[in-house]
Design a protein around this motif. Sequence first.
Motif, PDB file in Angstrom:
ATOM      1  N   SER A   1       0.827  -1.209   0.000  1.00 33.22           N
ATOM      2  CA  SER A   1       0.000   0.000   0.000  1.00 33.22           C
ATOM      3  C   SER A   1       0.860   1.258   0.000  1.00 33.22           C
ATOM      4  N   THR A   2       1.910   1.273   0.816  1.00 31.22           N
ATOM      5  CA  THR A   2       2.798   2.435   0.893  1.00 31.22           C
ATOM      6  C   THR A   2       3.558   2.638  -0.404  1.00 31.22           C
ATOM      7  N   LEU A   3       4.027   1.556  -0.997  1.00 24.51           N
ATOM      8  CA  LEU A   3       4.757   1.650  -2.265  1.00 24.51           C
ATOM      9  C   LEU A   3       3.861   2.192  -3.376  1.00 24.51           C
ATOM     10  N   LEU A   4       2.601   1.789  -3.384  1.00 26.80           N
ATOM     11  CA  LEU A   4       1.663   2.312  -4.375  1.00 26.80           C
ATOM     12  C   LEU A   4       1.447   3.816  -4.178  1.00 26.80           C
ATOM     13  N   LYS A   5       1.329   4.230  -2.930  1.00 26.29           N
ATOM     14  CA  LYS A   5       1.169   5.663  -2.644  1.00 26.29           C
ATOM     15  C   LYS A   5       2.394   6.441  -3.101  1.00 26.29           C
ATOM     16  N   LEU A   6       3.586   5.896  -2.812  1.00 25.40           N
ATOM     17  CA  LEU A   6       4.819   6.563  -3.235  1.00 25.40           C
ATOM     18  C   LEU A   6       4.900   6.671  -4.746  1.00 25.40           C
ATOM     19  N   SER A   7       4.504   5.612  -5.443  1.00 22.41           N
ATOM     20  CA  SER A   7       4.537   5.615  -6.905  1.00 22.41           C
ATOM     21  C   SER A   7       3.617   6.694  -7.461  1.00 22.41           C
ATOM     22  N   LYS A   8       2.431   6.836  -6.869  1.00 28.10           N
ATOM     23  CA  LYS A   8       1.496   7.868  -7.314  1.00 28.10           C
ATOM     24  C   LYS A   8       2.061   9.265  -7.072  1.00 28.10           C
ATOM     25  N   ILE A   9       2.700   9.447  -5.917  1.00 30.28           N
ATOM     26  CA  ILE A   9       3.278  10.762  -5.609  1.00 30.28           C
ATOM     27  C   ILE A   9       4.401  11.079  -6.579  1.00 30.28           C
ATOM     28  N   ASP A  10       5.286  10.102  -6.833  1.00 31.36           N
ATOM     29  CA  ASP A  10       6.407  10.320  -7.754  1.00 31.36           C
ATOM     30  C   ASP A  10       5.918  10.638  -9.161  1.00 31.36           C
ATOM     31  N   ALA A  11       4.796  10.037  -9.562  1.00 28.99           N
ATOM     32  CA  ALA A  11       4.266  10.249 -10.912  1.00 28.99           C
ATOM     33  C   ALA A  11       3.364  11.484 -10.990  1.00 28.99           C
ATOM     34  N   ASP A  12       3.301  12.273  -9.906  1.00 31.26           N
ATOM     35  CA  ASP A  12       2.441  13.455  -9.845  1.00 31.26           C
ATOM     36  C   ASP A  12       0.976  13.102 -10.141  1.00 31.26           C
ATOM     37  N   ALA A  13       0.588  11.911  -9.702  1.00 32.82           N
ATOM     38  CA  ALA A  13      -0.789  11.460  -9.918  1.00 32.82           C
ATOM     39  C   ALA A  13      -1.674  11.711  -8.703  1.00 32.82           C
ATOM     40  N   VAL A  14      -1.117  12.357  -7.693  1.00 31.62           N
ATOM     41  CA  VAL A  14      -1.885  12.653  -6.479  1.00 31.62           C
ATOM     42  C   VAL A  14      -2.295  14.126  -6.506  1.00 31.62           C
ATOM     43  N   PRO A  15      -3.586  14.419  -6.586  1.00 29.81           N
ATOM     44  CA  PRO A  15      -4.037  15.816  -6.572  1.00 29.81           C
ATOM     45  C   PRO A  15      -4.088  16.359  -5.142  1.00 29.81           C
ATOM     46  N   PHE A  16      -2.977  16.915  -4.677  1.00 25.83           N
ATOM     47  CA  PHE A  16      -2.945  17.454  -3.314  1.00 25.83           C
ATOM     48  C   PHE A  16      -3.892  18.650  -3.201  1.00 25.83           C
ATOM     49  N   LYS A  17      -4.720  18.624  -2.178  1.00 29.60           N
ATOM     50  CA  LYS A  17      -5.672  19.710  -1.963  1.00 29.60           C
ATOM     51  C   LYS A  17      -4.966  20.965  -1.440  1.00 29.60           C
TER      52      LYS A  17
ATOM     53  N   GLY B   1      -2.829  23.220   2.502  1.00 30.42           N
ATOM     54  CA  GLY B   1      -2.315  21.903   2.152  1.00 30.42           C
ATOM     55  C   GLY B   1      -3.405  20.855   2.198  1.00 30.42           C
ATOM     56  N   ASP B   2      -2.975  19.611   2.156  1.00 33.51           N
ATOM     57  CA  ASP B   2      -3.885  18.468   2.166  1.00 33.51           C
ATOM     58  C   ASP B   2      -3.828  17.807   3.540  1.00 33.51           C
ATOM     59  N   LEU B   3      -4.924  17.839   4.267  1.00 33.30           N
ATOM     60  CA  LEU B   3      -4.957  17.332   5.637  1.00 33.30           C
ATOM     61  C   LEU B   3      -4.611  15.845   5.699  1.00 33.30           C
TER      62      LEU B   3
ATOM     63  N   SER C   1       8.446  13.017   0.528  1.00 35.57           N
ATOM     64  CA  SER C   1       7.774  13.230  -0.753  1.00 35.57           C
ATOM     65  C   SER C   1       6.478  14.009  -0.568  1.00 35.57           C
ATOM     66  N   ILE C   2       5.694  13.659   0.451  1.00 41.55           N
ATOM     67  CA  ILE C   2       4.420  14.335   0.675  1.00 41.55           C
ATOM     68  C   ILE C   2       4.625  15.802   1.005  1.00 41.55           C
ATOM     69  N   ILE C   3       5.602  16.086   1.856  1.00 37.79           N
ATOM     70  CA  ILE C   3       5.841  17.478   2.289  1.00 37.79           C
ATOM     71  C   ILE C   3       6.388  18.321   1.148  1.00 37.79           C
ATOM     72  N   THR C   4       7.362  17.808   0.419  1.00 36.78           N
ATOM     73  CA  THR C   4       7.962  18.599  -0.671  1.00 36.78           C
ATOM     74  C   THR C   4       6.965  18.838  -1.801  1.00 36.78           C
ATOM     75  N   LYS C   5       6.022  17.924  -2.008  1.00 38.00           N
ATOM     76  CA  LYS C   5       5.027  18.116  -3.061  1.00 38.00           C
ATOM     77  C   LYS C   5       4.017  19.201  -2.702  1.00 38.00           C
TER      78      LYS C   5
END
Length: 333
Positions: free
Chosen positions: A167-183, A223-225, A303-307
């Motif tokens: 689950s964590t690796l999938l989240k990291l992959s999405k963040i690296d690919a800019d596929a996470v729409p941070f609020k 940011g995104d809570l 990754s989450i903070i820098t994004k």
Amino acid sequence: MLRNREIRLVFLVMCTISLALLVVATFFSLAAVILVLLTSMLLIGCSLLFTRLRYQEIEKLSGYVRRISSGDYTFDVRDNREGELSILKNTIYKVTVMLSEQSALLHKDKIHLTEAISDISHQLKAPLTSMMVMADLVEDTNLPEAKRKEFTRNIRIQLERLDWLVSTLLKLSKIDADAVPFKKDQVMVAGLIEKALQPVLIPIDIKEQTVSIMGEDSVSFLGDLNWTTEALINILKNAVEHTQEGGTIEISFSENPLFTEIMITDNGKGIPKEELPFIFKRFYKGKGAGEGSSGIGLSMAHSIITKQNGVIDVQSDVHKGTEFRIRFYKQVF
């Protein structure tokens, strides 16, 4: 060169004009005929020579483009002279530099992907091997019931670890690919800290650690809570894990016109200075890492903070403790 339809057409037009002028010159004198003939020959010859030279330059550019298509980006075709061919050469050179940089990035990404796959395989291999051994033992009909329950419980623990890891690796992959729409919501830091502490309250209680929180309730950032909570949970887990029983964890936060700052400080065993540059590197595990550590929690937090237009750094002294400092900037400079 004369195989080009446009060149043949231009050559035919020039010859037709020259022939017409020769006909007209015959009505004047022989000298006029000779003058028109020589002028026409010179003009047609110069035109053909100039066209030939341009064709040679175009052939060189074609060869250069073929070298580019084969992956050779070392040839320098820049030309500082005036003219459309010089402009074309410089444009092609700029494209070549861009392709070279993209090729280098792709090669780097390929190496990174290979390393990531290797690291993931290593992370998955340990729990899978452990479960296979315990599954074989559980199949033994002579195994005592107490041992069977112990092995079954250990298999469940390993499965939970695998589930968290994937689950964590999938989240990291999405963040690296800019596929996470941070609020970009207004996040109240006090509520963020309270939410992030919930998953670690039990281990804190078991280790009888003390947590102190200092900061104004009005402190906030854009940011995104949920994602920021995930980042803080990983940092807090790290603090709890590396702080001894009865230790303290201090959380403070503040705000100024430039940024909102969150500091998480513990008085645990600390991190050696030589390891500090690598603690946010994926799958990196220091000498003091726990047996079940996967080395991706702090990487994910980073990754989450820098994004979210934030920065995170760490200061630590062995046997004195560690301080994580997070800043969310209010605008990009």
